[in-house]
Design a protein around this motif. Sequence first.
Motif, PDB file in Angstrom:
ATOM      1  N   GLN A  45      19.355  -5.706  85.754  1.00  0.00           N
ATOM      2  CA  GLN A  45      21.135  -5.323  86.144  1.00  0.00           C
ATOM      3  C   GLN A  45      21.755  -6.615  85.031  1.00  0.00           C
ATOM      4  O   GLN A  45      22.222  -6.471  84.359  1.00  0.00           O
ATOM      5  CB  GLN A  45      21.729  -4.643  87.072  1.00  0.00           C
ATOM      6  N   GLU A  48      20.842  -7.297  81.580  1.00  0.00           N
ATOM      7  CA  GLU A  48      21.645  -6.569  81.079  1.00  0.00           C
ATOM      8  C   GLU A  48      23.094  -6.857  80.552  1.00  0.00           C
ATOM      9  O   GLU A  48      23.838  -6.724  79.522  1.00  0.00           O
ATOM     10  CB  GLU A  48      21.729  -4.868  81.215  1.00  0.00           C
ATOM     11  N   LEU A  49      23.696  -6.746  81.796  1.00  0.00           N
ATOM     12  CA  LEU A  49      25.186  -6.989  81.147  1.00  0.00           C
ATOM     13  C   LEU A  49      25.547  -8.457  81.347  1.00  0.00           C
ATOM     14  O   LEU A  49      26.614  -9.525  81.671  1.00  0.00           O
ATOM     15  CB  LEU A  49      26.044  -6.529  82.958  1.00  0.00           C
ATOM     16  N   PHE A  54      28.111  -8.498  85.123  1.00  0.00           N
ATOM     17  CA  PHE A  54      27.139  -7.846  86.153  1.00  0.00           C
ATOM     18  C   PHE A  54      28.494  -8.597  87.575  1.00  0.00           C
ATOM     19  O   PHE A  54      28.316  -7.222  88.142  1.00  0.00           O
ATOM     20  CB  PHE A  54      26.022  -8.200  86.689  1.00  0.00           C
ATOM     21  N   PHE A  81      24.897   0.092  90.906  1.00  0.00           N
ATOM     22  CA  PHE A  81      23.957  -0.544  90.958  1.00  0.00           C
ATOM     23  C   PHE A  81      22.845  -0.866  91.929  1.00  0.00           C
ATOM     24  O   PHE A  81      21.743  -0.864  92.010  1.00  0.00           O
ATOM     25  CB  PHE A  81      24.521  -2.268  91.072  1.00  0.00           C
ATOM     26  N   GLU A  84      21.059   2.494  92.303  1.00  0.00           N
ATOM     27  CA  GLU A  84      20.162   2.887  91.545  1.00  0.00           C
ATOM     28  C   GLU A  84      19.020   1.588  91.897  1.00  0.00           C
ATOM     29  O   GLU A  84      17.505   1.835  91.913  1.00  0.00           O
ATOM     30  CB  GLU A  84      20.429   1.767  90.246  1.00  0.00           C
ATOM     31  N   PHE A 100      17.456   1.462  78.674  1.00  0.00           N
ATOM     32  CA  PHE A 100      18.759   0.524  79.254  1.00  0.00           C
ATOM     33  C   PHE A 100      20.742   1.004  79.300  1.00  0.00           C
ATOM     34  O   PHE A 100      20.261   0.984  78.993  1.00  0.00           O
ATOM     35  CB  PHE A 100      18.925  -0.544  77.592  1.00  0.00           C
ATOM     36  N   TRP A 101      20.792  -0.192  80.003  1.00  0.00           N
ATOM     37  CA  TRP A 101      22.515   0.262  80.953  1.00  0.00           C
ATOM     38  C   TRP A 101      21.952   1.420  81.793  1.00  0.00           C
ATOM     39  O   TRP A 101      22.873   2.255  81.889  1.00  0.00           O
ATOM     40  CB  TRP A 101      23.343   0.797  80.122  1.00  0.00           C
ATOM     41  N   ASN A 102      20.492   1.822  82.084  1.00  0.00           N
ATOM     42  CA  ASN A 102      20.478   2.787  82.875  1.00  0.00           C
ATOM     43  C   ASN A 102      21.388   2.571  84.459  1.00  0.00           C
ATOM     44  O   ASN A 102      21.458   3.998  84.936  1.00  0.00           O
ATOM     45  CB  ASN A 102      19.075   3.048  83.376  1.00  0.00           C
ATOM     46  N   ILE A 104      24.345   2.725  84.467  1.00  0.00           N
ATOM     47  CA  ILE A 104      25.186   3.671  84.089  1.00  0.00           C
ATOM     48  C   ILE A 104      24.912   5.200  84.955  1.00  0.00           C
ATOM     49  O   ILE A 104      26.390   6.055  85.398  1.00  0.00           O
ATOM     50  CB  ILE A 104      26.326   4.040  82.912  1.00  0.00           C
TER      51      ILE A 104
END
Length: 107
Positions: A45, A48-49, A54, A81, A84, A100-102, A104
């Motif tokens: 996470q 990705e950010l 993040f 976060f 998940e 990717f960006w799961n 959300i």
Amino acid sequence: MIIVSKYIVPKGYFGLTLFPFIVLKRKELLFNKILVNHEKIHLRQQLELLIIPFYLLYFIEFIIRYAKLKDWQQTYRSISFEREAYINEQDSKFLKKRPFWNFINYF
């Protein structure tokens, strides 16, 4: 990289992720595959950010949810976060199939 430090991890928690490190409170937690997987999800996470966003999003979401819930533990568990990570921590193959960006999907 995983490091062990009882001083970095806040009271009441077993581990935390500060990119690029996973910090565990005690040495024996290195063998807790579920906890380590949970923290690896946070690494993804953060990556990705692009790391800083993040932490900003995490903090902002925490403040907003805390204003509504008024309970630290309930707020922590409701952050997208964390949701998940908790939902998927037992799936050792989750990071291989995670889109990717799961995170959300957990808002």
